[in-house]
Design an enzyme around this catalytic site. Sequence first.
Site, PDB file in Angstrom:
ATOM      1  N   HIS B  22     -13.558 -46.106  19.219  1.00  0.00           N
ATOM      2  CA  HIS B  22     -13.941 -47.340  18.523  1.00  0.00           C
ATOM      3  C   HIS B  22     -12.840 -47.755  18.214  1.00  0.00           C
ATOM      4  O   HIS B  22     -11.721 -47.158  18.884  1.00  0.00           O
ATOM      5  CB  HIS B  22     -14.254 -46.807  16.889  1.00  0.00           C
ATOM      6  CG  HIS B  22     -13.266 -46.115  15.754  1.00  0.00           C
ATOM      7  ND1 HIS B  22     -12.810 -46.872  15.462  1.00  0.00           N
ATOM      8  CD2 HIS B  22     -13.448 -44.613  16.254  1.00  0.00           C
ATOM      9  CE1 HIS B  22     -11.480 -45.787  14.683  1.00  0.00           C
ATOM     10  NE2 HIS B  22     -12.856 -44.644  15.341  1.00  0.00           N
ATOM     11  N   HIS B 309      -5.171 -60.089  -4.260  1.00  0.00           N
ATOM     12  CA  HIS B 309      -5.052 -60.558  -5.839  1.00  0.00           C
ATOM     13  C   HIS B 309      -6.687 -60.804  -6.000  1.00  0.00           C
ATOM     14  O   HIS B 309      -7.170 -61.158  -7.640  1.00  0.00           O
ATOM     15  CB  HIS B 309      -4.308 -61.480  -5.621  1.00  0.00           C
ATOM     16  CG  HIS B 309      -3.051 -61.657  -5.667  1.00  0.00           C
ATOM     17  ND1 HIS B 309      -2.586 -61.757  -4.353  1.00  0.00           N
ATOM     18  CD2 HIS B 309      -2.685 -61.239  -6.410  1.00  0.00           C
ATOM     19  CE1 HIS B 309      -0.905 -61.965  -5.138  1.00  0.00           C
ATOM     20  NE2 HIS B 309      -1.469 -61.277  -5.951  1.00  0.00           N
ATOM     21  N   ARG B 416       4.782 -54.245 -19.086  1.00  0.00           N
ATOM     22  CA  ARG B 416       6.289 -53.987 -18.165  1.00  0.00           C
ATOM     23  C   ARG B 416       5.531 -55.674 -16.884  1.00  0.00           C
ATOM     24  O   ARG B 416       4.867 -56.035 -16.424  1.00  0.00           O
ATOM     25  CB  ARG B 416       5.676 -53.027 -17.083  1.00  0.00           C
ATOM     26  CG  ARG B 416       5.430 -51.663 -18.029  1.00  0.00           C
ATOM     27  CD  ARG B 416       4.879 -50.822 -16.666  1.00  0.00           C
ATOM     28  NE  ARG B 416       5.116 -49.518 -17.037  1.00  0.00           N
ATOM     29  CZ  ARG B 416       3.853 -48.803 -17.298  1.00  0.00           C
ATOM     30  NH1 ARG B 416       2.956 -49.579 -16.942  1.00  0.00           N
ATOM     31  NH2 ARG B 416       4.095 -47.740 -18.097  1.00  0.00           N
ATOM     32  N   ARG B 452       8.610 -56.096 -22.422  1.00  0.00           N
ATOM     33  CA  ARG B 452      10.367 -55.694 -22.092  1.00  0.00           C
ATOM     34  C   ARG B 452      10.486 -56.504 -20.624  1.00  0.00           C
ATOM     35  O   ARG B 452       9.988 -57.360 -19.937  1.00  0.00           O
ATOM     36  CB  ARG B 452      10.120 -54.065 -21.415  1.00  0.00           C
ATOM     37  CG  ARG B 452      10.535 -53.514 -20.909  1.00  0.00           C
ATOM     38  CD  ARG B 452      10.448 -51.958 -20.584  1.00  0.00           C
ATOM     39  NE  ARG B 452       9.878 -51.501 -19.484  1.00  0.00           N
ATOM     40  CZ  ARG B 452       9.605 -50.736 -18.849  1.00  0.00           C
ATOM     41  NH1 ARG B 452       9.373 -50.006 -19.288  1.00  0.00           N
ATOM     42  NH2 ARG B 452       9.011 -50.517 -17.920  1.00  0.00           N
ATOM     43  N   GLU B 551      15.100 -43.864 -24.318  1.00  0.00           N
ATOM     44  CA  GLU B 551      15.271 -43.767 -23.101  1.00  0.00           C
ATOM     45  C   GLU B 551      16.182 -42.733 -22.732  1.00  0.00           C
ATOM     46  O   GLU B 551      16.346 -41.841 -21.969  1.00  0.00           O
ATOM     47  CB  GLU B 551      14.873 -45.317 -21.388  1.00  0.00           C
ATOM     48  CG  GLU B 551      13.769 -45.435 -21.822  1.00  0.00           C
ATOM     49  CD  GLU B 551      13.797 -46.853 -20.326  1.00  0.00           C
ATOM     50  OE1 GLU B 551      13.218 -45.925 -19.520  1.00  0.00           O
ATOM     51  OE2 GLU B 551      14.232 -47.622 -21.362  1.00  0.00           O
ATOM     52  N   ASN B 574       9.172 -41.225 -20.719  1.00  0.00           N
ATOM     53  CA  ASN B 574       9.314 -40.373 -18.588  1.00  0.00           C
ATOM     54  C   ASN B 574      10.535 -40.362 -19.330  1.00  0.00           C
ATOM     55  O   ASN B 574      11.093 -39.622 -18.385  1.00  0.00           O
ATOM     56  CB  ASN B 574       8.870 -41.190 -18.125  1.00  0.00           C
ATOM     57  CG  ASN B 574       6.746 -41.950 -18.365  1.00  0.00           C
ATOM     58  OD1 ASN B 574       6.489 -40.996 -19.527  1.00  0.00           O
ATOM     59  ND2 ASN B 574       5.640 -42.381 -17.792  1.00  0.00           N
ATOM     60  N   ASP B 575      11.508 -41.282 -19.118  1.00  0.00           N
ATOM     61  CA  ASP B 575      13.041 -41.169 -18.332  1.00  0.00           C
ATOM     62  C   ASP B 575      13.804 -40.468 -19.430  1.00  0.00           C
ATOM     63  O   ASP B 575      14.929 -40.275 -19.308  1.00  0.00           O
ATOM     64  CB  ASP B 575      13.187 -42.505 -18.044  1.00  0.00           C
ATOM     65  CG  ASP B 575      13.330 -43.152 -17.202  1.00  0.00           C
ATOM     66  OD1 ASP B 575      13.354 -42.596 -16.273  1.00  0.00           O
ATOM     67  OD2 ASP B 575      13.370 -44.539 -17.224  1.00  0.00           O
ATOM     68  N   ARG B 585      12.536 -35.350 -12.326  1.00  0.00           N
ATOM     69  CA  ARG B 585      10.882 -35.734 -12.108  1.00  0.00           C
ATOM     70  C   ARG B 585      10.322 -35.606 -11.016  1.00  0.00           C
ATOM     71  O   ARG B 585       8.550 -35.100 -11.141  1.00  0.00           O
ATOM     72  CB  ARG B 585       9.785 -36.208 -13.683  1.00  0.00           C
ATOM     73  CG  ARG B 585       9.945 -37.018 -12.829  1.00  0.00           C
ATOM     74  CD  ARG B 585       9.215 -38.365 -13.840  1.00  0.00           C
ATOM     75  NE  ARG B 585       9.646 -39.444 -14.382  1.00  0.00           N
ATOM     76  CZ  ARG B 585       8.379 -40.520 -13.932  1.00  0.00           C
ATOM     77  NH1 ARG B 585       7.130 -40.251 -14.614  1.00  0.00           N
ATOM     78  NH2 ARG B 585       9.048 -41.642 -14.899  1.00  0.00           N
ATOM     79  N   CYS B 622       5.397 -44.763 -25.797  1.00  0.00           N
ATOM     80  CA  CYS B 622       4.811 -45.190 -24.640  1.00  0.00           C
ATOM     81  C   CYS B 622       5.003 -44.724 -23.289  1.00  0.00           C
ATOM     82  O   CYS B 622       4.719 -45.171 -22.245  1.00  0.00           O
ATOM     83  CB  CYS B 622       5.393 -47.162 -24.509  1.00  0.00           C
ATOM     84  SG  CYS B 622       7.154 -47.768 -23.802  1.00  0.00           S
ATOM     85  N   HIS B 757     -29.861 -26.155 -17.385  1.00  0.00           N
ATOM     86  CA  HIS B 757     -28.591 -25.792 -17.571  1.00  0.00           C
ATOM     87  C   HIS B 757     -27.913 -25.724 -16.615  1.00  0.00           C
ATOM     88  O   HIS B 757     -27.765 -25.665 -15.188  1.00  0.00           O
ATOM     89  CB  HIS B 757     -28.474 -24.077 -18.125  1.00  0.00           C
ATOM     90  CG  HIS B 757     -29.467 -23.451 -17.620  1.00  0.00           C
ATOM     91  ND1 HIS B 757     -30.392 -23.270 -17.570  1.00  0.00           N
ATOM     92  CD2 HIS B 757     -28.609 -22.585 -16.500  1.00  0.00           C
ATOM     93  CE1 HIS B 757     -30.791 -22.088 -17.032  1.00  0.00           C
ATOM     94  NE2 HIS B 757     -29.860 -21.540 -16.252  1.00  0.00           N
TER      95      HIS B 757
END
Lengths: 99, 845
Positions: B22, B309, B416, B452, B551, B574-575, B585, B622, B757
């Site tokens: 194809h 979008h 963010r 932030r 952080e 996370n940080d 990580r 957060c 079940h």
Amino acid sequence: MRIVAVTACPTGIAHTYMAAARLEKVAKTFGHEIKVETQGAMGIENKLTESDIRQAQIAIFAVDIEVEGKERFHGVKVIQVPLQDALKSPEAIFAKIQR
Amino acid sequence: MPQNSDISTRFVFDCPLASGLHARPASHLSEVANQFLSECRLTNLRNGQVANVKSVLAIVAADVRLGDRCELDTSGTDQQIAFDGLRRFIEKDLPRCDVPLAGIAEFTRSTTPPRLLELAKASCIFGTPVSRGLGRGKVVILRRMPLPSSLEAGNGVSPQHELERIQQAIIAVRQRIGEKLKYSLTPTGTAILQADLAMASDVFLVEKLKEQVLRGMSAAQAVVGVGEFFIALLQKSESEYVRQRSSDIEEICLQLLGEVHPSATPVAIVVLHEPSVLVTETLAPQQLLELDRKWVRGLVLEHAAETSHAVLLARSLGIPTLAGVRNGRVVLREGIEVVVDANRGFVVPHSSLEVQRFYDREQKTLERRKAAHSTTAKHLAVTSDGTRIEVAANVAAGEEVTLAFENGADSIGLFRTEMLFLGRDGAPLEEEQYAIYLAAVRAASGRPVIIRTFDVGGDKQVPYLKSASEDNPFLGCRGARLYAEHQDLLQTQLRAILRASVAGPIQVMAPMISSVEEMLEFKSAIEQAKLDLGQKAIPFASDIKIGLMIEVPSLAFLVEQLSAQVDFFSIGTNDLIQYFVAADRTNAAVSSLYSSSHPGFLRFLKQVVGQFRRAGKWIGMCGDMAADPRNLPLLLGLGLDEISVPPSEVHLLKREIGNLRASECISTLDRAISCRTSTEVDELLSARASERMAPLLSEELVLLESTSQTKEEVMQEMVDAFYIAHRTEDRQLFEEALWAREAVYSTGLGYGFATPHCKTDAVASDSICVLRLNEPINWDSVDGEQVRMVVLLALRNSEDGANHMQVFSTLARKLMNDDFRQHLLKFDNAPQVIMFLSEQLGIQR
């Protein structure tokens, strides 16, 4: 008659236990003494001991899957039926044994 | 011409590709052939079609399918080199040319329809659900524009001139595709664009165009004529796949037409006047906005444009949308009534009574689920002993704000903003940012929104910020450390935030602060922005709250100093974890060290939260740690004011919080802190999690007045009950597990009872569901009798189900008992059923 039996089904959630209950009940009406081992999702319960098996005249496997520890039943007469038979017509199973 | 009987330049092979030769593999093959001067021919020995290998279109038209035997030959001055090159490619590379296009990680695509629709032989056309929901309407196909069927004859044009125009058009179209290719982010997009690129300069296509122009046609006429020729050629193919490629060539020809004759390019104007489902290849956000929103009930996109979008817009408008629906415009006919099921991921003609019945029931299910959902969402999260904790949402785009509040978020704990800066050529202007923040704060209608300021660097690189490359970007210039160098960007953003703060309680938060100096600089930047706005007499909230992300571990030792400067704090786990344990990580070799269950880290958190709270400060969290329900006892034990999590998790966490006691959570945290290892902490948390599993029985799972008419409907109704109660999110998987068991033999056990079940992780917790039918139905029971009562047992795979299995086996045995069954049949209401079963099965309530 002294009977031992094993029930086991693929998911081991419901039918293993239903069949066990059914076999126990109907055996009584035939005047048999029965001990049923269940091999289900909780593993082996009400396990048949060596002496249970030795004293039994016959073993019934009402199973849809392979029985665990089959070698224990060496030397005993075994009849194997689909588990559904134990639900549908346990009477027929016992009738067959008596013949 | 050399006579081409030389055996060494003939080569026979069998097509190794599952979907045949194809467009994509053909474009690779033609790319190789185009390196040589020789003529390269491919003959499909199955159907005798001969193709010029330099033309993608010709190869595609030869309809080569898996296993077709083909012959390749070359003739010309470099025939041997060409032959060797092509042979090498066919033997070594071609088999690997058709790697499946990457799917979308976040949105999984289903491929099996629900059992009921399968039985109804409904033809479900699958796609990837990118905006959930259910919509029903008539198909309106948005053709970007069909090729005009005729154009006035070209008069007095010079063939040479027209030829040049065509060549220029090809260059322009190729350039445009090339541009798109540069910004293509996914392998899928890249592969499709590459195939388009090859098609746009296909030798066969160019040859045909030349031919038409030399016959005296205008460039536009030639494009239309040749387009039609190829569309007809491809549509003659035996392969459906090749037939469907005709829309690709149509697209290319339209683009060429747009170049040579812009006024001939039709613009689709669509006026909707009834509930409609739009089916189109791709959609520009503008196109969507021009349509009368009240009639747009669903969107079916052929392209897999999950992040376009238009998709984001559709999501924000709550329009059920499927993407990647191959050949939607071919399979769905204009005007037919369809249902877009973007919960399950397909579109289906709403034709038969069965489909109608299915979706009438589905509508009710969704309404009930939503009602159950909004009850939780409306309430604040409070533990069973009365401790309140705010559950906020993390969002990355304005559209997500509405979704977050629909899911029950109490506030936006982290907006963010760097997403506004990524993936573009320059920073967003103040007005653009202002509009976005304003929309967010309005959507929040009075609830706080923590914005932030942009946090780039580290793993998030922005080309126009041209930061020098760093050996260790996570310890380098990131977050607030970039602000000194980019004051202009920060000022622009702060002005936009301050202006929006007039409309509602916005709070501003700085990322990656490690010292008091940085915080002071951030605060003076805010003062500067206020000053600028003040001078221009632009209103803003002068008392805007200022906070920072925790952080960097150093902040834990600056509690007093920071508390004097800052209104609030939010822990970015996370940080913070990676800086605390010094383990990246993203580096698999050390990622096992990275764990939020590290007992030392928990002790550290306890200290940090305690100190800031004693200083009278508001403190939230957060990071990812907050989003895992298993961690809830720790978070409540810490005494956080807030947790902020992805919108999709808000609802679940709010419910879970209600099942916990804050006083117990404090002791769980202390036990975790005294554990030796992360593994021990994880075990402790798992044990706590299984203790608060939803009970086996619940009123939502007792259905005593079922009007289902078939076994399939019963199964669907029970699965839906789980869905309404949020005990399953994947109905398809759950249903399949039940039917897999049913396939072994019917679970109709006789006496009018059935016990479907299964063991599946599609259910959130082990459950028993009871359904009584108004009219008995067939279940293929062992005794051939109809079924009146259905008892469904669902067990999870992964949990240690020993306790519940005991209950299940007792229930199974009891069902063999006449008295038990008779009792179960006669109850009037759900509480009676639950009380009876609890007693009989020894379930503590």
